[in-house]
Design an enzyme around this catalytic site. Structure first.
Site, PDB file in Angstrom:
ATOM      1  N   ASP A 187      -9.798  -4.557  -5.773  1.00  0.00           N
ATOM      2  CA  ASP A 187      -9.573  -3.879  -3.983  1.00  0.00           C
ATOM      3  C   ASP A 187     -10.242  -2.056  -4.157  1.00  0.00           C
ATOM      4  OD1 ASP A 187      -7.868  -2.352  -2.738  1.00  0.00           O
ATOM      5  OD2 ASP A 187      -5.977  -2.853  -3.521  1.00  0.00           O
TER       6      ASP A 187
ATOM      7  N   HIS B 100      -7.506  -5.083   0.257  1.00  0.00           N
ATOM      8  CA  HIS B 100      -6.310  -4.271  -0.374  1.00  0.00           C
ATOM      9  C   HIS B 100      -4.878  -5.008   0.520  1.00  0.00           C
ATOM     10  CE1 HIS B 100      -4.277  -0.824  -1.231  1.00  0.00           C
ATOM     11  NE2 HIS B 100      -4.228  -0.357   0.359  1.00  0.00           N
TER      12      HIS B 100
ATOM     13  N   SER C 296       0.742  -1.066  -0.076  1.00  0.00           N
ATOM     14  CA  SER C 296      -0.032  -0.306  -0.252  1.00  0.00           C
ATOM     15  C   SER C 296       0.506   1.592   0.144  1.00  0.00           C
ATOM     16  CB  SER C 296      -1.201  -0.276   1.165  1.00  0.00           C
ATOM     17  OG  SER C 296      -2.331   0.931   1.142  1.00  0.00           O
TER      18      SER C 296
END
Length: 268
Positions: free
Chosen positions: A218, A246, A96
């Site tokens: 996602d 995610h 991320s």
């Protein structure tokens, strides 16, 4: 400062093997990589894990809003961990927002980071002209406002959305617990640094081998974002995992680990 203590650094695997640094995302800690570490150790890699200041079991006394109000402060953490361990040409695996932190760290210390693996990356979360990040400016304002006014409530509501996989509520519960273990004030600073960032121009300067991993669905980083990152980084490889949510290293660890170890094998 003792970097090991500041960032709760953990080193495992083969001390003589190529080094892989695993970096967690917002609201998480190094425990989120527990299903990936055995796969890397089995392939004889040396694995470095750490917690960003303000996360996990890092030293809270090291926190400074001035330093951590932008992603540059977290990138400096990465570089200082690499320097403390005297890493050379390490592979940085960032989940991320850490994918972008890795890009910044590689720019600051190119001798330390020799390749990047970006897991569900997003260089900008807010939509822009000709760019879909997945959120409007109003969406992000609302998200940050909710986080700042009721962090525990925000965590309980957002974690299942971020994780996806509604049929596996234990995954959302784990992420909720991880969020709730983070100091709300430190989380506020990291959230603003994350969701208001724009690292698109930094992607063009990446010159190391790069793997971009995206999921089929996602809510935080839609596939348009993965395609953008892939196009922006010269010579990068894009893999779409058969995974939703995610956090594919938790929801689909076998597919995620296979993609990472396959990429690493090509570097050796």
């Amino acid at each position: 400062m003792d970097i090991d203590r500041r960032n709760n650094v953990t080193v495992t695997g083969n001390p003589q093997g190529p080094t892989v640094v695993l970096a967690h995302g917002f609201g998480c800690d190094q425990n989120m990589w527990r299903l990936t570490v055995p796969a890397l150790v089995a392939e004889d890699y040396r694995v470095v894990l750490f917690d960003y200041v303000g996360s996990g079991r890092s030293d809270p006394s090291a926190f400074s809003e001035e330093r951590y109000a932008s992603l540059d402060g977290y990138a400096r953490d990465v570089v200082e961990v690499c320097e403390a361990l005297d890493l050379r040409d390490a592979v940085f695996v960032g989940h991320s927002v850490s994918a972008m932190i890795g890009v910044l760290a590689a720019g600051l210390a190119p001798e330390r980071i020799g390749a990047l693996v970006m897991v569900a990356p997003s260089p900008r979360y807010i939509d822009d002209e000709g760019y879909r990040g997945g959120f409007s400016a109003e969406d992000i304002d609302e998200l940050l406002g909710s986080l700042e006014s009721n962090y525990l409530g925000w965590s309980a509501a957002m974690a299942p959305v971020i994780m996806g996989n509604a049929e596996r509520p234990e995954l959302g519960d784990e992420l909720t617990n991880s969020f709730c273990a983070t100091d709300p004030e430190m989380a506020r600073v990291f959230a603003r640094a994350t969701f208001l960032s724009d690292s698109r121009d930094d992607l063009k300067r990446v010159s190391v081998p790069t793997l971009v991993l995206e999921c089929t669905q996602d809510a935080i980083a839609p596939r348009e974002v993965g395609a953008f990152v892939h196009r922006a980084i010269p010579g990068s490889k894009l893999v779409t995992l058969d995974a939703t949510g995610h956090c594919p290293h938790l929801s689909a660890p076998e597919a995620t680990n296979a993609a990472i170890t396959g990429f690493l094998a090509g570097l050796r």
